[in-house]
Design a protein around this motif. Structure first.
Motif, mmCIF file in Angstrom:
data_model
loop_
_atom_site.group_PDB
_atom_site.id
_atom_site.type_symbol
_atom_site.label_atom_id
_atom_site.label_comp_id
_atom_site.label_asym_id
_atom_site.label_seq_id
_atom_site.Cartn_x
_atom_site.Cartn_y
_atom_site.Cartn_z
ATOM 1 N N LYS A 193 32.646 34.578 36.777
ATOM 2 C CA LYS A 193 33.060 33.181 36.910
ATOM 3 C C LYS A 193 31.807 32.349 37.151
ATOM 4 O O LYS A 193 31.233 32.366 38.253
ATOM 5 C CB LYS A 193 34.038 33.095 38.092
ATOM 6 C CG LYS A 193 34.690 31.768 38.274
ATOM 7 C CD LYS A 193 35.962 31.610 37.502
ATOM 8 C CE LYS A 193 36.634 30.310 37.896
ATOM 9 N NZ LYS A 193 37.230 29.604 36.785
ATOM 10 N N LEU A 195 30.880 30.290 40.335
ATOM 11 C CA LEU A 195 30.748 30.947 41.631
ATOM 12 C C LEU A 195 29.522 31.840 41.707
ATOM 13 O O LEU A 195 29.282 32.493 42.715
ATOM 14 C CB LEU A 195 31.995 31.793 41.916
ATOM 15 C CG LEU A 195 33.316 31.049 41.891
ATOM 16 C CD1 LEU A 195 34.448 31.996 42.191
ATOM 17 C CD2 LEU A 195 33.319 29.917 42.892
ATOM 18 N N ALA A 208 35.861 26.955 33.811
ATOM 19 C CA ALA A 208 36.914 26.557 34.742
ATOM 20 C C ALA A 208 38.285 26.643 34.080
ATOM 21 O O ALA A 208 39.268 27.033 34.703
ATOM 22 C CB ALA A 208 36.658 25.146 35.242
ATOM 23 N N MET A 245 41.679 34.707 44.995
ATOM 24 C CA MET A 245 40.973 35.528 45.978
ATOM 25 C C MET A 245 41.927 36.126 47.001
ATOM 26 O O MET A 245 43.138 36.043 46.876
ATOM 27 C CB MET A 245 39.924 34.678 46.669
ATOM 28 C CG MET A 245 38.759 34.370 45.776
ATOM 29 S SD MET A 245 37.595 33.292 46.571
ATOM 30 C CE MET A 245 38.436 31.749 46.512
ATOM 31 N N TYR A 255 44.290 21.599 40.238
ATOM 32 C CA TYR A 255 43.469 22.153 39.157
ATOM 33 C C TYR A 255 43.424 21.189 37.973
ATOM 34 O O TYR A 255 42.371 20.874 37.435
ATOM 35 C CB TYR A 255 44.089 23.488 38.731
ATOM 36 C CG TYR A 255 43.173 24.513 38.108
ATOM 37 C CD1 TYR A 255 41.938 24.182 37.555
ATOM 38 C CD2 TYR A 255 43.560 25.854 38.053
ATOM 39 C CE1 TYR A 255 41.128 25.156 36.991
ATOM 40 C CE2 TYR A 255 42.762 26.830 37.490
ATOM 41 C CZ TYR A 255 41.548 26.479 36.953
ATOM 42 O OH TYR A 255 40.760 27.440 36.393
ATOM 43 N N ASN A 257 41.417 18.059 38.597
ATOM 44 C CA ASN A 257 39.982 18.295 38.488
ATOM 45 C C ASN A 257 39.513 18.265 37.048
ATOM 46 O O ASN A 257 38.406 17.836 36.753
ATOM 47 C CB ASN A 257 39.616 19.651 39.088
ATOM 48 C CG ASN A 257 39.775 19.661 40.584
ATOM 49 O OD1 ASN A 257 39.723 18.615 41.207
ATOM 50 N ND2 ASN A 257 39.988 20.821 41.139
ATOM 51 N N MET A 268 34.892 27.809 47.500
ATOM 52 C CA MET A 268 34.871 28.625 46.290
ATOM 53 C C MET A 268 36.138 28.433 45.489
ATOM 54 O O MET A 268 36.106 28.333 44.269
ATOM 55 C CB MET A 268 34.710 30.101 46.661
ATOM 56 C CG MET A 268 33.279 30.423 46.995
ATOM 57 S SD MET A 268 32.838 32.156 47.017
ATOM 58 C CE MET A 268 34.299 33.036 47.205
ATOM 59 N N SER A 269 37.263 28.393 46.211
ATOM 60 C CA SER A 269 38.528 28.219 45.514
ATOM 61 C C SER A 269 38.578 26.864 44.810
ATOM 62 O O SER A 269 39.168 26.723 43.740
ATOM 63 C CB SER A 269 39.666 28.384 46.517
ATOM 64 O OG SER A 269 40.737 27.553 46.211
ATOM 65 N N MET A 270 37.923 25.862 45.422
ATOM 66 C CA MET A 270 37.901 24.540 44.789
ATOM 67 C C MET A 270 37.051 24.545 43.524
ATOM 68 O O MET A 270 37.465 24.062 42.476
ATOM 69 C CB MET A 270 37.384 23.486 45.767
ATOM 70 C CG MET A 270 38.401 23.104 46.817
ATOM 71 S SD MET A 270 37.710 22.104 48.134
ATOM 72 C CE MET A 270 37.537 20.534 47.316
ATOM 73 N N SER A 271 35.833 25.118 43.625
ATOM 74 C CA SER A 271 34.998 25.062 42.428
ATOM 75 C C SER A 271 35.517 25.998 41.347
ATOM 76 O O SER A 271 35.334 25.727 40.164
ATOM 77 C CB SER A 271 33.530 25.320 42.748
ATOM 78 O OG SER A 271 33.401 26.466 43.534
ATOM 79 N N ALA A 272 36.184 27.103 41.747
ATOM 80 C CA ALA A 272 36.768 27.980 40.730
ATOM 81 C C ALA A 272 37.835 27.234 39.943
ATOM 82 O O ALA A 272 38.119 27.560 38.804
ATOM 83 C CB ALA A 272 37.377 29.217 41.374
ATOM 84 N N ARG A 273 38.435 26.234 40.564
ATOM 85 C CA ARG A 273 39.458 25.454 39.872
ATOM 86 C C ARG A 273 38.886 24.135 39.356
ATOM 87 O O ARG A 273 39.595 23.142 39.227
ATOM 88 C CB ARG A 273 40.648 25.209 40.801
ATOM 89 C CG ARG A 273 41.508 26.460 40.923
ATOM 90 C CD ARG A 273 42.749 26.232 41.717
ATOM 91 N NE ARG A 273 42.505 26.277 43.146
ATOM 92 C CZ ARG A 273 43.355 25.798 44.038
ATOM 93 N NH1 ARG A 273 44.465 25.231 43.659
ATOM 94 N NH2 ARG A 273 43.078 25.886 45.316
ATOM 95 N N GLY A 274 37.582 24.157 39.078
ATOM 96 C CA GLY A 274 36.984 23.044 38.350
ATOM 97 C C GLY A 274 36.734 21.795 39.163
ATOM 98 O O GLY A 274 36.510 20.729 38.599
ATOM 99 N N TYR A 275 36.731 21.902 40.512
ATOM 100 C CA TYR A 275 36.444 20.702 41.281
ATOM 101 C C TYR A 275 34.987 20.320 41.093
ATOM 102 O O TYR A 275 34.109 21.162 41.087
ATOM 103 C CB TYR A 275 36.743 20.924 42.766
ATOM 104 C CG TYR A 275 36.480 19.677 43.571
ATOM 105 C CD1 TYR A 275 37.342 18.598 43.456
ATOM 106 C CD2 TYR A 275 35.364 19.560 44.375
ATOM 107 C CE1 TYR A 275 37.105 17.433 44.141
ATOM 108 C CE2 TYR A 275 35.115 18.389 45.073
ATOM 109 C CZ TYR A 275 35.997 17.329 44.949
ATOM 110 O OH TYR A 275 35.752 16.171 45.619
#
Lengths: 532, 297
Positions: A52, A55, A81, A88, A107, A110, B201-208
């Motif tokens: 990913k 990350l 994305a 997680m 999501y 964003n 991490m959860s935010m950026s994984a969802r494109g924030y």
């Protein structure tokens, strides 16, 4: 078609020479359900974060990662994305917003979807995942299983083609975990979404997976269909990881195809002949250590009772486990035993004295010790060594944890946290040990070690509350179910689990009708004359 | 949650309700005229019943004594006014101060009750929605903090309970307790930081953080909202003009002005009553629409 291809991937974190990933190669085809297995600390999470792009941690990365034939370096953040969904471990920390509907929209917001599209998709997804009944709720009110389902649903709103899940069920109870896994299976078979799942509980996951990859020291050491891989790993240390049915096959002569599910296990066992009977050991009734008499409890005046006339007697020196679904009041009951909460009716009696009349000093000095669900709440200091004291340090060194003494409690793995917490509590020299979900988030190696430790604590009475039926069956002297705020009278685990049809261990399900009273793998092996 | 509130006011856009209530609170705060205060208070009570249902009766147990105490305290402490009613400890209790107490306490209470209505209708998500429309970043920060507050409150109690079994809180004494609380707080902060890493991490994984963030519009402004808002705006502006023209001037000291019933002043009363009744009319209208649609089935 290949959706993800990793070639010769090497990675080390900045400031460290250690190669966390060392020449890892893995290829996943579109629509496949792949399970990744590896011991704690083998680099699974690092691998997932490298796939990913957003990350990717700081460090030196060599090799190639191709997503849909496109090199990771050329992949835009938006493509990553939108194309790769990521779930997680912690249900608590992944949720960002305060309302369920907003979490679902997050999501898409964003990614800048237009409002009409968002509301249409939110409606669609919340129907598919069965979220509609709690759509308007605050996210704080949801249970762990609901939270994890919400996270998955939120990820699925943008329909990614690859779904990566990093131990998503580690903090869920077995029933919620099974529900979650079957939702993932549904996504895979109904929508054709490619799944890469990392999971400790192979028992539930192997029968539904297409492929399994075993990861060791930064490399994939085995990769293939579950049956092939299980056969290959059955000899080594991974034997313990196998599903119960496969364990039986492994120890009983390995005839025919390797069974994975309970159904296949029963078929396999039916061809065998049993040699020994399982004898149910007599209940030993010693001195009474702990007693609850008609205990009633509720959190708020206007709420429903959590405990409704619970009665229980625990004898000195035994391991007494209580199982039951979420919200059955198990944890609450343990808090009452620990004297943290007080019943509004009834009595909790500890070694002859009413808890309500005892001073804190009397109750907690060399008497009761309580291990909460989150062991981190026991630690207030920045170093493990400061928490454990001199005596604890020497025990920790003996247990092979000397290296960890200078780390921060938050940096330890789940198993290590649990161990440190136990050392800290045993340092208090308690006579009664209360454990709330001690196996949550542990892999089977740490679990086995914990079981051994508990059994070796002679003279300490242990009451444990758990979702883990296999664990309860293997360690406890007596075992009971909590339901509707009451504790059912506790028999020996052999009786308890063999009389239960649904709430029972895999071994008991496999042996039902063929070998009465067998509830663990060892007992079935004994029954069929395969002790070792 | 009260079901009646949901049905009666769910059809209105949060902005419509927010503007209306702001208007009520502002007018309620600045107009000290017995008739105005009475109108405001009456409708505030009625709307409170719509919003809270029967449980408002229990709340009245608090509001009534509050009203009486505030009303009585004025003549007891203020002795201005030309008409003494009687003497207490040699100090005059005047007619004017009594009237002033009754009216000002009514004004206080009416503002309080309109705020209560605000609390009942404008739930957190409606507020976040309103803020988030104009200022999406602040909206997001708000919603994240609204999630964090209850989480950390629970964690605080959890750590406290567990630590109490370790004997760390057995020490009594003020200083020891403060020290314990500081240690506990630092543990909570560590915990918060740890969980924030994963949340991030959860935010950026969802494109924030990608460009062009949009936001889901939950409520739409419907024609009905526009009618409601226009009516509200008309009465509000008319009343402000009326104040500027001196239609509702009122004096308590040295002597109480008699309530005039000139056409201008009466007009003001009617306008204000209409404005205050908007939410009541809305609830009645919704009820009627519901009954009518039922009768056709």
């Amino acid at each position: 078609m290949e959706i993800l291809s990793i070639k010769d991937l090497t990675f080390s974190y900045s400031g460290s020479d250690k190669k966390v990933l060392n020449g890892l190669t893995l290829s996943i085809n579109e629509g496949e359900f792949v399970v990744l297995y590896g011991k704690t600390g083998c680099g699974k999470s690092t691998l997932f974060k490298l796939i990913k792009k957003e990350l990717t941690p700081a460090g030196v990365e060599n090799g190639e990662i191709l997503f849909k034939g496109k090199n990771k370096k050329e992949l835009s953040l938006r493509e990553s994305a939108e194309g790769i969904g990521f779930v997680m471990q912690s249900p608590e920390n992944q949720i960002v917003t305060d309302r369920v509907w907003h979490e679902l929209a997050f999501y898409m917001e964003n990614l800048g979807y237009p409002s009409e599209k968002i509301s249409a998709r939110v409606g669609e997804v919340s129907n598919y995942f069965g979220i509609t009944p709690w759509f308007g709720k605050d996210t704080v009110c949801l249970s762990g299983g609901e939270k994890q389902l919400l996270t998955l649903a939120s990820v699925m709103t943008v329909s990614p083609s690859l779904l990566i899940l990093d131990e998503p069920t580690a903090r869920l109870d077995p029933i919620a975990a099974n529900g979650f896994l079957s939702t993932i299976k549904r996504l895979n078979s109904e929508l054709g979404i490619t799944v890469l799942l990392c999971e400790h509980r192979l028992e539930e996951v192997l029968p539904i997976a297409d492929k399994i990859a075993v990861m060791e020291e930064g490399k994939i050491s085995y990769y293939g269909s579950p049956r092939e891989v299980c056969k290959k790993i059955a000899d080594g240390e991974y034997e313990k990881v196998l599903p119960t049915a496969a364990k039986l096959w492994n120890k009983m002569g390995r005839e025919g195809e390797i069974p994975l599910s309970v159904k296949e296990g029963r078929e396999y066992l039916s061809k065998m002949e049993s040699k020994n009977q399982i004898t149910v050991t007599e209940e030993k009734k010693g001195e009474v250590a702990l007693e609850m008499k008609n205990v009633w409890f509720r959190y708020e005046k206007k709420e429903e009772d959590v405990l409704k006339g619970a009665d229980a007697t625990v004898f000195s020196g035994e391991i007494f486990s209580i199982v039951g679904g979420n919200g059955s009041g198990k944890s609450t009951m343990l808090k009452l035993l620990a004297g943290i909460k007080k019943p509004y009716r009834g009595k909790v009696i500890i070694r002859g004295k009413n808890v309500a009349r005892m001073k804190k000093e009397e109750l907690y000095r060399n008497n009761i010790a309580y291990l909460p669900q989150d062991p981190l709440t026991l630690f207030l200091r920045d170093k493990v060594a400061d928490e454990l004291g001199e005596e604890g340090k020497s025990i920790a060194e003996k247990m092979g944890m000397g290296k960890l003494l200078n780390s921060h409690p938050h940096d330890l793995s789940g198993g290590e946290q649990q161990k440190c917490a136990l050392i800290k509590l045993l340092n208090l020299k308690p006579k009664i040990l209360l454990l709330d979900e001690p196996t949550k988030g542990l892999d089977c190696f740490s679990k086995e070690e914990l079981g051994r430790t508990l059994k070796s604590l002679n003279g300490i009475t242990i009451v444990l509350v758990t979702h883990d039926l296999e664990f309860a069956a293997s360690v406890s002297d007596r075992c009971t179910l909590m339901f509707g705020g009451e504790i059912l009278p506790p028999p020996r685990p052999e009786n308890f689990f063999s009389e239960n049809n649904y709430y029972t261990t895999s071994a008991a399900r496999i042996g039902r009708g063929m070998l009465p009273h067998a509830v663990t793998t060892e007992q079935i092996l004994f029954g069929y004359g395969n002790e070792n | 949650m009260n079901t009646k509130e949901k049905f009666a006011y769910a059809a209105l856009h949060p902005l419509t309700v927010a503007l209306h209530l702001l208007g009520q609170i502002i007018l309620g705060m600045f107009i000290m005229h017995p008739v105005f205060v009475a109108i405001s208070l009456f409708f505030a009570v009625v709307v409170c019943f719509f919003v809270c249902g029967k449980s408002f009766l229990k709340e009245l147990k608090f509001y009534l004594p509050f009203y009486i105490i505030v009303a009585l305290s004025n003549p007891l402490f203020s002795h201005s006014g030309a008409t003494p009613l009687f003497f207490l400890n040699g100090k005059p209790i005047t007619y004017e101060a009594t009237i002033y107490g009754i009216v000002s306490s009514g004004m206080f209470l009416s503002v309080l009750l309109w705020c209560r209505v605000w609390n009942g209708i404008m739930t957190e998500d409606k507020l976040v929605f309103l803020v988030g429309r104009r200022l999406p970043k602040i909206g997001l920060v708000l919603t994240i903090s609204l999630r964090m507050i209850p989480r950390f409150r629970n964690k605080w109690w959890e750590i406290r309970e567990v630590q109490s079994t370790l004997g760390d809180f057995a020490e009594s004494g003020f200083i020891a307790q403060i020290k314990g609380a500081v240690k506990l707080f630092s543990a909570l902060i560590t915990h918060a930081m740890e969980s924030a890493v994963e949340t991030g991490m959860s935010m950026s994984a969802r494109g924030y953080g990608l460009k062009g963030r949009s936001s889901l519009v939950l409520y739409k402004i419907r024609p009905y909202d526009i009618v409601f808002m226009c009516g509200n705006l008309f009465t509000f502006v008319a009343i402000i003009v009326g104040i500027a023209m001196g239609f509702i001037d009122y004096q308590f000291y040295p002597t109480v002005t008699p309530v005039e019933c000139g056409s201008g002043t009466t007009g003001m009363f009617v306008l204000f009553a209409m404005q205050s009744a908007l939410l009541v009319l809305q609830a009645i209208k919704e009820e009627a629409v519901w009954k009518y649609s039922r009768s056709r089935i």
